[in-house]
Write a protein that holds these residues in place. Structure first.
Motif, PDB file in Angstrom:
ATOM      1  N   SER A 189      38.926 111.941  75.918  1.00 34.02           N
ATOM      2  CA  SER A 189      39.150 113.355  75.676  1.00 34.02           C
ATOM      3  C   SER A 189      40.207 113.575  74.600  1.00 34.02           C
ATOM      4  CB  SER A 189      39.549 114.052  76.981  1.00 34.02           C
ATOM      5  OG  SER A 189      39.662 115.435  76.796  1.00 34.02           O
ATOM      6  N   ALA A 190      41.333 112.905  74.724  1.00 39.50           N
ATOM      7  CA  ALA A 190      42.415 113.070  73.751  1.00 39.50           C
ATOM      8  C   ALA A 190      41.937 112.741  72.341  1.00 39.50           C
ATOM      9  CB  ALA A 190      43.600 112.199  74.136  1.00 39.50           C
ATOM     10  N   LYS A 191      41.204 111.648  72.201  1.00 36.41           N
ATOM     11  CA  LYS A 191      40.729 111.232  70.880  1.00 36.41           C
ATOM     12  C   LYS A 191      39.675 112.190  70.333  1.00 36.41           C
ATOM     13  CE  LYS A 191      41.770 106.440  71.885  1.00 36.41           C
ATOM     14  NZ  LYS A 191      41.213 105.127  72.254  1.00 36.41           N
ATOM     15  N   LEU A 192      38.742 112.593  71.177  1.00 34.53           N
ATOM     16  CA  LEU A 192      37.682 113.487  70.715  1.00 34.53           C
ATOM     17  C   LEU A 192      38.207 114.884  70.388  1.00 34.53           C
ATOM     18  CD1 LEU A 192      34.889 112.263  73.121  1.00 34.53           C
ATOM     19  CD2 LEU A 192      34.867 112.075  70.619  1.00 34.53           C
ATOM     20  N   PHE A 193      39.162 115.385  71.173  1.00 36.20           N
ATOM     21  CA  PHE A 193      39.778 116.668  70.841  1.00 36.20           C
ATOM     22  C   PHE A 193      40.466 116.578  69.487  1.00 36.20           C
ATOM     23  CE2 PHE A 193      39.155 118.212  75.143  1.00 36.20           C
ATOM     24  CZ  PHE A 193      39.096 119.584  74.979  1.00 36.20           C
ATOM     25  N   GLY A 194      41.155 115.479  69.228  1.00 31.10           N
ATOM     26  CA  GLY A 194      41.813 115.286  67.935  1.00 31.10           C
ATOM     27  C   GLY A 194      40.825 115.329  66.785  1.00 31.10           C
ATOM     28  N   PHE A 195      39.707 114.642  66.955  1.00 31.19           N
ATOM     29  CA  PHE A 195      38.678 114.634  65.917  1.00 31.19           C
ATOM     30  C   PHE A 195      38.110 116.028  65.694  1.00 31.19           C
ATOM     31  CE2 PHE A 195      34.254 114.525  64.628  1.00 31.19           C
ATOM     32  CZ  PHE A 195      34.299 113.714  63.501  1.00 31.19           C
ATOM     33  N   LEU A 196      37.710 116.686  66.765  1.00 32.45           N
ATOM     34  CA  LEU A 196      37.054 117.987  66.641  1.00 32.45           C
ATOM     35  C   LEU A 196      37.971 119.061  66.056  1.00 32.45           C
ATOM     36  CD1 LEU A 196      35.015 117.961  69.967  1.00 32.45           C
ATOM     37  CD2 LEU A 196      34.107 117.722  67.637  1.00 32.45           C
ATOM     38  N   THR A 197      39.250 119.058  66.449  1.00 27.12           N
ATOM     39  CA  THR A 197      40.162 120.065  65.896  1.00 27.12           C
ATOM     40  C   THR A 197      40.489 119.778  64.430  1.00 27.12           C
ATOM     41  OG1 THR A 197      42.088 118.898  66.793  1.00 27.12           O
ATOM     42  CG2 THR A 197      41.187 120.722  68.102  1.00 27.12           C
ATOM     43  N   LYS A 198      40.383 118.525  64.025  1.00 25.78           N
ATOM     44  CA  LYS A 198      40.608 118.176  62.621  1.00 25.78           C
ATOM     45  C   LYS A 198      39.398 118.547  61.760  1.00 25.78           C
ATOM     46  CE  LYS A 198      41.260 114.217  59.601  1.00 25.78           C
ATOM     47  NZ  LYS A 198      40.890 112.826  59.483  1.00 25.78           N
ATOM     48  N   GLU A 199      38.205 118.326  62.288  1.00 25.56           N
ATOM     49  CA  GLU A 199      36.982 118.487  61.502  1.00 25.56           C
ATOM     50  C   GLU A 199      36.362 119.884  61.555  1.00 25.56           C
ATOM     51  OE1 GLU A 199      35.698 116.183  59.439  1.00 25.56           O
ATOM     52  OE2 GLU A 199      37.326 114.807  59.925  1.00 25.56           O
ATOM     53  N   LEU A 200      36.670 120.635  62.599  1.00 22.89           N
ATOM     54  CA  LEU A 200      36.086 121.972  62.755  1.00 22.89           C
ATOM     55  C   LEU A 200      37.187 123.027  62.817  1.00 22.89           C
ATOM     56  CD1 LEU A 200      33.417 121.133  65.498  1.00 22.89           C
ATOM     57  CD2 LEU A 200      32.995 121.521  63.053  1.00 22.89           C
ATOM     58  N   PRO A 201      36.877 124.258  62.452  1.00 24.98           N
ATOM     59  CA  PRO A 201      37.900 125.312  62.467  1.00 24.98           C
ATOM     60  C   PRO A 201      38.123 125.855  63.883  1.00 24.98           C
ATOM     61  CG  PRO A 201      35.824 126.233  61.736  1.00 24.98           C
ATOM     62  CD  PRO A 201      35.601 124.748  61.927  1.00 24.98           C
ATOM     63  N   LEU A 202      38.533 124.954  64.789  1.00 23.16           N
ATOM     64  CA  LEU A 202      38.722 125.310  66.195  1.00 23.16           C
ATOM     65  C   LEU A 202      40.045 124.772  66.717  1.00 23.16           C
ATOM     66  CD1 LEU A 202      35.181 124.340  67.522  1.00 23.16           C
ATOM     67  CD2 LEU A 202      35.983 126.638  67.003  1.00 23.16           C
ATOM     68  N   THR A 203      40.597 125.474  67.678  1.00 26.79           N
ATOM     69  CA  THR A 203      41.764 124.969  68.400  1.00 26.79           C
ATOM     70  C   THR A 203      41.276 124.382  69.722  1.00 26.79           C
ATOM     71  OG1 THR A 203      42.098 127.147  69.372  1.00 26.79           O
ATOM     72  CG2 THR A 203      43.347 126.651  67.363  1.00 26.79           C
ATOM     73  N   GLU A 204      42.139 123.619  70.381  1.00 23.11           N
ATOM     74  CA  GLU A 204      41.748 122.943  71.617  1.00 23.11           C
ATOM     75  C   GLU A 204      41.224 123.889  72.684  1.00 23.11           C
ATOM     76  OE1 GLU A 204      44.790 120.384  73.131  1.00 23.11           O
ATOM     77  OE2 GLU A 204      44.409 118.854  71.620  1.00 23.11           O
ATOM     78  N   ASP A 205      41.738 125.111  72.715  1.00 20.17           N
ATOM     79  CA  ASP A 205      41.293 126.047  73.754  1.00 20.17           C
ATOM     80  C   ASP A 205      39.880 126.570  73.517  1.00 20.17           C
ATOM     81  OD1 ASP A 205      42.297 127.546  71.527  1.00 20.17           O
ATOM     82  OD2 ASP A 205      42.494 129.301  72.804  1.00 20.17           O
ATOM     83  N   ARG A 206      39.269 126.235  72.381  1.00 16.13           N
ATOM     84  CA  ARG A 206      37.900 126.671  72.073  1.00 16.13           C
ATOM     85  C   ARG A 206      36.906 125.503  72.147  1.00 16.13           C
ATOM     86  NH1 ARG A 206      37.283 130.764  73.748  1.00 16.13           N
ATOM     87  NH2 ARG A 206      35.406 131.077  72.530  1.00 16.13           N
ATOM     88  N   ILE A 207      37.355 124.397  72.745  1.00  8.04           N
ATOM     89  CA  ILE A 207      36.520 123.203  72.885  1.00  8.04           C
ATOM     90  C   ILE A 207      36.498 122.800  74.349  1.00  8.04           C
ATOM     91  CG2 ILE A 207      36.258 120.768  72.251  1.00  8.04           C
ATOM     92  CD1 ILE A 207      37.916 121.440  69.690  1.00  8.04           C
TER      93      ILE A 207
END
Length: 118
Positions: free
Chosen positions: A78-96
């Motif tokens: 989870s920690a790694k995937l959240f890091g990737f997604l917030t870096k690559e997409l215009p989203l914050t953690e609370d939107r994932i």
């Protein structure tokens, strides 16, 4: 043979081929699986509501054999995937939101049989 199912209300243009390749490769590394075993489905432009809002969001479901079967493993994933997604997409953690599903070898078919026999 992990399956990634990404659903989002972001437009299809947010998920260009380079992003798809990067997500598959990154997730393969996180899960300790070969790149050529990854399966990815992206469903963009969906009507979605997360945490009381229809703002841009993503739900990523990760299904795999033997690597999503404990809370400790999934916390690391989870920690790694959240890091990737917030870096690559215009989203914050609370939107994932991530969902982890453990699969058994007999639940995945390939080459006319199931993974138990391959």
């Amino acid at each position: 043979m992990p399956f990634l199912d990404l659903q989002s209300n972001l437009p299809a243009s947010s998920f260009h081929e380079e992003f798809l390749k990067k997500l598959c490769s990154f997730a393969a590394g996180v899960l300790g699986k070969p790149d050529d075993r990854m399966n990815l489905m992206v469903k963009p432009g969906l009507p979605m509501w997360i945490a009381g809002s229809g703002s841009p969001c993503v739900v990523l479901s990760i299904s795999a054999i033997g690597v999503t079967d404990t809370a400790d493993k999934n916390k690391e994933h989870s920690a790694k995937l959240f890091g990737f997604l917030t870096k690559e997409l215009p989203l914050t953690e609370d939107r994932i939101v991530l969902q982890f599903h453990n699969l058994e070898p007999h639940q995945v078919g390939k080459k006319g049989t199931v993974m138990s026999f391959l």
